[in-house]
Write a protein that holds these residues in place. Structure first.
Motif, PDB file in Angstrom:
ATOM      1  N   THR A  89      19.933   7.738  33.969  1.00  0.00           N
ATOM      2  CA  THR A  89      18.989   7.268  32.953  1.00  0.00           C
ATOM      3  C   THR A  89      19.421   7.712  31.568  1.00  0.00           C
ATOM      4  O   THR A  89      19.381   6.940  30.601  1.00  0.00           O
ATOM      5  CB  THR A  89      17.569   7.775  33.262  1.00  0.00           C
ATOM      6  N   VAL A  93      20.089   5.354  28.357  1.00  0.00           N
ATOM      7  CA  VAL A  93      19.169   5.448  27.215  1.00  0.00           C
ATOM      8  C   VAL A  93      19.794   6.232  26.057  1.00  0.00           C
ATOM      9  O   VAL A  93      19.904   5.718  24.939  1.00  0.00           O
ATOM     10  CB  VAL A  93      17.830   6.074  27.656  1.00  0.00           C
ATOM     11  N   GLU A 146      15.621   0.651  35.360  1.00  0.00           N
ATOM     12  CA  GLU A 146      14.781   0.903  34.188  1.00  0.00           C
ATOM     13  C   GLU A 146      15.605   1.463  33.021  1.00  0.00           C
ATOM     14  O   GLU A 146      15.280   1.241  31.857  1.00  0.00           O
ATOM     15  CB  GLU A 146      13.630   1.858  34.536  1.00  0.00           C
ATOM     16  N   GLY A 147      16.671   2.203  33.341  1.00  0.00           N
ATOM     17  CA  GLY A 147      17.556   2.675  32.285  1.00  0.00           C
ATOM     18  C   GLY A 147      18.171   1.514  31.519  1.00  0.00           C
ATOM     19  O   GLY A 147      18.223   1.511  30.282  1.00  0.00           O
ATOM     20  N   ARG A 149      16.960  -1.568  31.437  1.00  0.00           N
ATOM     21  CA  ARG A 149      15.897  -2.300  30.751  1.00  0.00           C
ATOM     22  C   ARG A 149      15.556  -1.615  29.425  1.00  0.00           C
ATOM     23  O   ARG A 149      15.385  -2.271  28.395  1.00  0.00           O
ATOM     24  CB  ARG A 149      14.658  -2.402  31.656  1.00  0.00           C
ATOM     25  N   CYS A 150      15.490  -0.284  29.454  1.00  0.00           N
ATOM     26  CA  CYS A 150      15.193   0.461  28.239  1.00  0.00           C
ATOM     27  C   CYS A 150      16.314   0.296  27.210  1.00  0.00           C
ATOM     28  O   CYS A 150      16.067   0.186  26.007  1.00  0.00           O
ATOM     29  CB  CYS A 150      14.973   1.934  28.558  1.00  0.00           C
ATOM     30  N   THR A 153      15.767  -2.808  25.410  1.00  0.00           N
ATOM     31  CA  THR A 153      14.683  -2.610  24.444  1.00  0.00           C
ATOM     32  C   THR A 153      15.221  -1.989  23.162  1.00  0.00           C
ATOM     33  O   THR A 153      14.932  -2.449  22.049  1.00  0.00           O
ATOM     34  CB  THR A 153      13.598  -1.692  25.039  1.00  0.00           C
ATOM     35  N   LEU A 154      16.021  -0.939  23.313  1.00  0.00           N
ATOM     36  CA  LEU A 154      16.590  -0.253  22.155  1.00  0.00           C
ATOM     37  C   LEU A 154      17.484  -1.189  21.341  1.00  0.00           C
ATOM     38  O   LEU A 154      17.442  -1.189  20.105  1.00  0.00           O
ATOM     39  CB  LEU A 154      17.389   0.971  22.611  1.00  0.00           C
TER      40      LEU A 154
END
Length: 313
Positions: A89, A93, A146-147, A149-150, A153-154
């Motif tokens: 993660t 991220v 989710e990593g 997906r984030c 987002t960033l």
């Protein structure tokens, strides 16, 4: 000549990307912490005057001067990303934050290698970029899903907030030479088991499907995406829309390895998607790209590679 940074550059995809960039005359800085990447993958480039290899972990900031960044750094197979899920993660991220910060500082265009895993176990088939996905946020695959997906987002928040020049591609199953032999992915698993005369392990009943894109086709799409007009961000699905079941793949591997391995069936792992197939109409429209290498032809090249390296591991 462009100065191009490739994070995860000694990995499976990264090393092929470095090859293409060097062959067209770019100056390449390959960055990797060698968790899943291998110096062997880029050994042939080490003496090239336009190639530089740096050991670095993208979870820490990097201060270099470049024109473009391909952000590929992250373990991408369940065996590797579940080994240290917290670090996975962080790689997605913190790595995204650090590379976006670098791109902002030097005014570089940056491409994020995202994944079809952002769609989770999809309820829409095939998956278009407009589909938001069905992802378990607390499962054993979540560190990667989710990593990534984030990270997307960033990327989009940096684009909106700082007008950063971003490109996002979502990679579907890719295979080819330089895959890690122990990465737990289905193509490498089947080939290694077949070449070693072991039983071929199929999870579930073998009816679940994947779409397999040969690495050369994928890298071509990367390069085309990086050269699209300013303002076109993606995300863009990159993959081969020809769908195969696990049983069909196993039969092709047996055929081309001439192996006598038997098929055995094990329970399906948690959160394993039952279907995965890209809708690539956006890639066709914006990149003028479609995959050209058939699964049979790609498997022959991949099997040939594994025949060479298996005696050495």
């Amino acid at each position: 000549m462009k100065k191009i940074l490739v994070t995860g550059g000694s990995g499976f995809l990264g090393s092929h990307l470095c090859d293409r960039l060097i062959s067209r005359g770019d100056d390449v800085l390959c960055v990797d912490n060698f968790f899943t990447g291998s110096k062997q993958n880029v050994k042939h480039l080490l003496t090239h005057p336009n190639f530089e290899l740096m050991r670095h972990d993208v979870t820490f900031p990097l201060y270099v001067e470049v024109n473009q960044i391909f952000n590929l750094a992250c373990p991408a197979s369940p065996v590797h990303y579940q080994h240290d899920p917290v670090q996975t993660t962080k790689t997605s991220v913190h790595g995204a934050i650090n590379m976006l910060g670098l791109a902002k500082r030097v005014g570089a265009r940056i491409l994020q290698a995202s994944t079809s895993e952002v769609y989770g176990d999809p309820e829409v088939h095939p998956q278009p970029e407009s589909y938001w996905g069905k992802v378990n946020p607390i499962g054993i695959r979540s560190c990667y899903d989710e990593g990534k997906r984030c990270a997307e987002t960033l990327f989009f928040d940096y684009h909106r907030q700082h007008n950063l020049d971003i490109k996002v591609v979502r990679i579907f199953n890719t295979y080819g030479p330089r895959m890690h032999p122990n990465d737990g992915r289905v193509v490498s698993n089947f080939i290694v088991q077949a070449l070693q005369g072991r039983d071929i392990t199929i999870y579930g009943d073998g009816s679940q499907t994947r779409s397999f894109c040969y690495v050369d086709d994928l890298i071509e799409a990367f390069l085309k995406m990086m050269e699209t007009e300013h303002g076109f961000t993606g995300p863009v699905n990159i993959g081969n829309p020809c769908e195969f079941s696990m049983l069909q793949l196993a039969e092709l591997v047996l055929k081309h390895t001439q192996s006598k391995s038997k098929l055995i069936f094990n329970p399906l792992p948690s959160d394993d998607p039952k279907q995965r197939k890209p809708d690539i109409s956006l890639a066709q429209q914006k990149l003028d790209w479609i995959p050209k290498v058939s699964l049979e032809d790609g498997l022959k090249e991949t099997i040939s590679y594994f025949k060479k390296i298996l005696p050495t591991i």
